[in-house]
Design a protein around this motif. Structure first.
Motif, PDB file in Angstrom:
ATOM      1  N   ALA A   1       0.843  -1.201   0.000  1.00 47.09           N
ATOM      2  CA  ALA A   1       0.000   0.000   0.000  1.00 47.09           C
ATOM      3  C   ALA A   1       0.876   1.248   0.000  1.00 47.09           C
ATOM      4  CB  ALA A   1      -0.925  -0.009   1.210  1.00 47.09           C
ATOM      5  N   TYR A   2       1.931   1.236   0.790  1.00 44.50           N
ATOM      6  CA  TYR A   2       2.859   2.355   0.874  1.00 44.50           C
ATOM      7  C   TYR A   2       3.525   2.597  -0.485  1.00 44.50           C
ATOM      8  CZ  TYR A   2       6.999   4.982   2.464  1.00 44.50           C
ATOM      9  OH  TYR A   2       7.992   5.907   2.629  1.00 44.50           O
TER      10      TYR A   2
ATOM     11  N   GLN B   1       2.384   1.841  -3.358  1.00 42.35           N
ATOM     12  CA  GLN B   1       1.384   2.339  -4.298  1.00 42.35           C
ATOM     13  C   GLN B   1       1.034   3.812  -4.052  1.00 42.35           C
ATOM     14  OE1 GLN B   1       0.250   0.729  -6.959  1.00 42.35           O
ATOM     15  NE2 GLN B   1       1.500  -1.045  -6.442  1.00 42.35           N
TER      16      GLN B   1
ATOM     17  N   SER C   1      -4.471   6.578   5.094  1.00 43.19           N
ATOM     18  CA  SER C   1      -5.201   5.529   4.377  1.00 43.19           C
ATOM     19  C   SER C   1      -4.717   4.141   4.773  1.00 43.19           C
ATOM     20  CB  SER C   1      -5.073   5.722   2.873  1.00 43.19           C
ATOM     21  OG  SER C   1      -5.720   6.920   2.478  1.00 43.19           O
TER      22      SER C   1
ATOM     23  N   ILE D   1      -0.232   5.150  -1.175  1.00 48.35           N
ATOM     24  CA  ILE D   1      -1.340   5.381  -0.258  1.00 48.35           C
ATOM     25  C   ILE D   1      -0.813   6.104   0.978  1.00 48.35           C
ATOM     26  CG2 ILE D   1      -3.049   4.234   1.229  1.00 48.35           C
ATOM     27  CD1 ILE D   1      -3.208   2.047  -0.908  1.00 48.35           C
ATOM     28  N   SER D   2      -1.506   7.119   1.414  1.00 44.26           N
ATOM     29  CA  SER D   2      -1.063   7.910   2.558  1.00 44.26           C
ATOM     30  C   SER D   2      -1.070   7.085   3.838  1.00 44.26           C
ATOM     31  CB  SER D   2      -1.977   9.123   2.741  1.00 44.26           C
ATOM     32  OG  SER D   2      -3.254   8.699   3.189  1.00 44.26           O
TER      33      SER D   2
END
Length: 112
Positions: A4-5, A7, A13, A9-10
């Motif tokens: 996720a990181y 990609q 998030s 994503i904050s």
């Protein structure tokens, strides 16, 4: 969480994602600590000497990584010059997904 990181994503998030998975949440500092490993691996990748794109076991090997505002010719030129500075030589074949910027660079390679 690392995916996720990567990609983009904050951290907020990521916390929402963790909560959606049924956990109690995660702080920004926890996300940062967990993802520091990514930065170490990326730095090692970007600073290693390059030998070949296919290793001795016949497996494809990632040669480099860069982030840019677009896939225009100037991006690919800078990226490929960086690979050359790391030792990339004797390129015989480049396969891409029809990106306009790299297409012009590819046209200068000899045809097999």
């Amino acid at each position: 969480m690392q995916e996720a990181y990567i990609q983009g994503i904050s951290t907020r998030s990521v916390d929402d994602l963790v909560r959606a998975m049924g956990m109690s949440g995660i702080s920004k500092s926890q996300v940062s600590r967990l993802c520091e490993e990514i930065d170490v691996r990326v730095k090692a990748l970007l600073n290693r000497p390059i030998a070949v794109g296919v290793n001795s076991d016949g497996r494809r090997e990632l040669l480099g990584m860069a982030i840019g505002p677009s896939e225009a010719e100037v991006f690919w030129t800078d990226f490929l010059r960086g690979l050359a500075r790391q030792g990339l030589r004797g390129v015989k074949l480049v396969i891409s997904d029809a990106r306009e910027g790299i297409g012009r660079w590819q046209s200068n390679l000899p045809r097999l």
